[in-house]
Design a protein around this motif. Structure first.
Motif: not given
Length: 197
Positions: A89, A93, A96, A138, A142
């Protein structure tokens, strides 16, 4: 710098590290040699996970021409007290936030699967696999197409399985490279620079 090694030597090195539980990189280390992925020859760079290296990582990972593999150890899924909990995660992030990424440019991998099998607890292994599947779903939901593989890569470092792991990693990297390269473009200034050099 890492030295190029064959699969058997790599498997022995990984097995020796299982007592320690991790292999730690400091900064960014270019792996010596190259890897053949289809018709392309690529270089590999191992990036440290420590936050003090985020600035250097931004400089090297902001290119839309990079493939990234985020590796999270299996025992950390579903365990918030584990130091690697949430690595997929966090790093997805972070990547990105550096800008647009190409389809297929991010791979998620799970390491230390052998540690789940060591305890002999089938329900614990099933529970970890459920956490891995949920986290993968998940993040892929995303990531909007940046992750094109249907499941995480399983990195099995056991000597009997290392060759299969390497083969599956090369296949996944080749597929991702083809997807990313499909829309590559080279600015004309780069072509002019190539002519000068």
């Amino acid at each position: 710098k890492y030295q190029s090694i064959d699969a058997d030597t790599f498997a022995r090195a990984i097995s020796a590290l299982t007592a320690k539980g991790y292999l730690s990189t400091v900064g960014a280390v270019k792996v010596e040699g190259t890897i053949e992925l289809g018709e392309r020859t690529c270089s590999l760079v191992d990036f440290a996970g420590q936050v003090e290296f985020l600035v250097s990582h931004q400089l090297l990972l902001s290119s839309m021409h990079t493939l990234c593999m985020i590796i999270q150890p299996a025992p950390s899924f579903g365990k918030p007290d584990h130091r690697h909990f949430g690595s997929w995660d966090y790093w997805s992030k972070f990547l990105s936030s550096l800008g647009d990424r190409r389809r297929g440019s991010l791979l998620l991998a799970v390491s230390q699967l052998d540690k789940l099998a060591e305890d002999g607890n089938a329900s614990g292994k099933n529970q970890a696999n459920n956490h891995i599947e949920r986290e993968f779903a998940h993040i892929t939901g995303r990531a909007l197409g940046v992750i094109s593989c249907e499941s995480p890569l399983n990195l099995d470092y056991c000597p009997d399985n290392i060759t299969t792991s390497i083969s599956s990693i090369k296949t996944a990297l080749s597929k991702s490279l083809d997807e990313v390269a499909h829309s590559w473009w080279v600015p004309s200034s780069y072509e002019a620079l190539a002519d000068i050099l």
